[in-house]
Design a protein around this motif. Structure first.
Motif, short mmCIF file in Angstrom:
data_model
loop_
_atom_site.label_atom_id
_atom_site.label_comp_id
_atom_site.label_asym_id
_atom_site.label_seq_id
_atom_site.Cartn_x
_atom_site.Cartn_y
_atom_site.Cartn_z
N ALA A 126 26.56 -56.15 -7.25
CA ALA A 126 25.60 -54.57 -6.46
C ALA A 126 26.02 -53.32 -7.93
O ALA A 126 25.23 -52.77 -8.79
CB ALA A 126 26.26 -54.29 -5.49
N ALA A 127 26.56 -53.27 -8.74
CA ALA A 127 26.79 -52.49 -10.30
C ALA A 127 26.25 -52.64 -10.78
O ALA A 127 25.43 -51.96 -11.31
CB ALA A 127 28.52 -52.38 -10.35
N ASP A 128 25.38 -53.68 -10.95
CA ASP A 128 24.85 -54.25 -11.90
C ASP A 128 23.17 -53.84 -11.91
O ASP A 128 22.14 -53.14 -12.36
CB ASP A 128 24.41 -55.76 -12.49
N VAL A 129 22.94 -54.43 -10.18
CA VAL A 129 21.82 -54.02 -9.65
C VAL A 129 21.64 -51.94 -9.96
O VAL A 129 20.05 -51.62 -10.40
CB VAL A 129 21.73 -54.16 -9.01
N ASP A 130 22.62 -51.47 -9.84
CA ASP A 130 23.12 -49.96 -9.00
C ASP A 130 22.29 -49.42 -11.30
O ASP A 130 21.63 -48.13 -11.24
CB ASP A 130 24.06 -49.14 -8.83
#
Length: 339
Positions: A126-130
């Motif tokens: 999720a952090a990579d997505v954001d």
């Protein structure tokens, strides 16, 4: 005396002209400034989903901050287009629907480049997505969407797509062979699931529950929120938690309508959209654990592949990158591959 009356009329007329000109040159200078609007917003899935809840928050905030001038009615389950998400995005582009929450998978029907976001195992977490959607890659995606008549008011989250089926636990590509899997109607997914040896079948989301219930297909793939809100746990026994493809949402508005608004109304809509998208993403992530728990209680078995098993899943579909880098655009793909 008549001359004085005529002069007075000229002066009054001039004052009125100046007043009208002053009123029409307010922020934005648009005919739509201060206009009352009743807008329609379409959402793909049910009114129990995080999509719908965020859309309702968006509508409420817009109504409040526009003093009741802008009213948005939210329609779940693509009611405006007979359950067809593809038609919803096309209707948004044409202006027969004003706003939608739709996956970029559906947008890729209008432009193949948008399929880059669904590339297998593209995002780590999720952090990579954001980080990547907030960066240059996300801005490029928004511009592509503008080019076919939709103003993107930001990204929501459908989430990482998981595999469900009613046949067996999936631990390896071999376990997928021969399964009939419902997929969204884009060619890249058809090619990907064919590489796994599955028999992919495309159909609208509104048809999926019945197809699973009747055994027309063995399984399907979707994020947990969609699986849960569509009650697929009632007709599926197994879930493989492998995060194989990420699925962003776009809160989109017909661009012609958006461009017609005053600057003030654009700001009202954008601020409400920012808040709704943030709320939807946080809600989706916070509620996933509870949704999984409820599905487990309903008898669904969840499997989390090991690192070794994940490596086998990833290796099997690497040819997708070679086949699609020219379709997506190598420069655009690299914006999401770069660390």
């Amino acid at each position: 005396m008549k001359k004085n009356k005529f002069s007075l009329l000229v002066i009054v007329s001039a004052i009125l002209t100046l007043l009208i000109a002053g009123c029409s040159s307010s922020t934005g200078g648009d005919a739509a400034a201060g206009k009352k609007m009743n807008l329609k917003m379409s959402v793909t899935i049910s009114d129990t989903s995080t999509w719908y809840k965020a859309a309702e928050q968006f509508a409420d905030e817009v109504k409040e901050n526009s003093d009741g001038r802008i009213n948005i009615k939210v329609y779940p389950n693509e009611q405006l287009t007979g359950g067809d998400s593809g038609k919803a995005v096309e209707s948004l582009s044409k202006g027969t629907v004003d706003l939608t929450y739709n996956s970029t998978i559906i947008y890729s029907i209008l432009n193949d480049k948008l399929g880059v976001l669904s590339a297998p195992f593209l995002f780590k977490d999720a952090a990579d997505v954001d980080a990547k959607l907030a960066g240059e890659g996300g801005e490029e995606i928004k511009q592509i969407i503008r080019d076919f008549g939709v103003e993107p008011l930001g990204f929501g989250e459908n989430g990482f797509r998981q595999l469900t089926n009613s046949v067996q636990e999936i631990k390896s590509p071999e376990d997928i062979k021969g399964l009939k899997i419902r997929i969204p109607g884009i060619k890249m997914y058809t090619d990907l699931w064919t590489l796994y040896g599955a028999n992919p079948a495309t159909m609208t989301m509104s048809e999926v529950f019945t197809a699973l219930q009747q055994g027309t297909v063995d399984g399907q793939e979707n994020p947990i929120d969609v699986i849960h809100s569509s009650k697929l746990q009632e007709v599926q026994k197994h879930v493989t938690m492998w995060n194989y493809s990420y699925d962003p949402l776009i809160l989109g508005m017909n661009k012609k309508l958006y461009d017609s608004l005053s600057d003030e109304d654009k700001q009202i809509l954008q601020a409400a959209a920012d808040n709704a998208n943030k709320y939807q993403i946080e809600l989706a992530r916070d509620t996933e654990k509870q949704q999984i728990k409820e599905m487990e209680e309903a008898g669904v078995k969840f499997y989390y592949p090991t690192e070794e098993e994940m490596a086998a899943f990833k290796e099997k579909v690497q040819p997708i990158y070679d086949d699609y880098k020219d379709v997506w655009g190598e420069d655009l793909l690299n914006l999401f591959l770069e660390n």
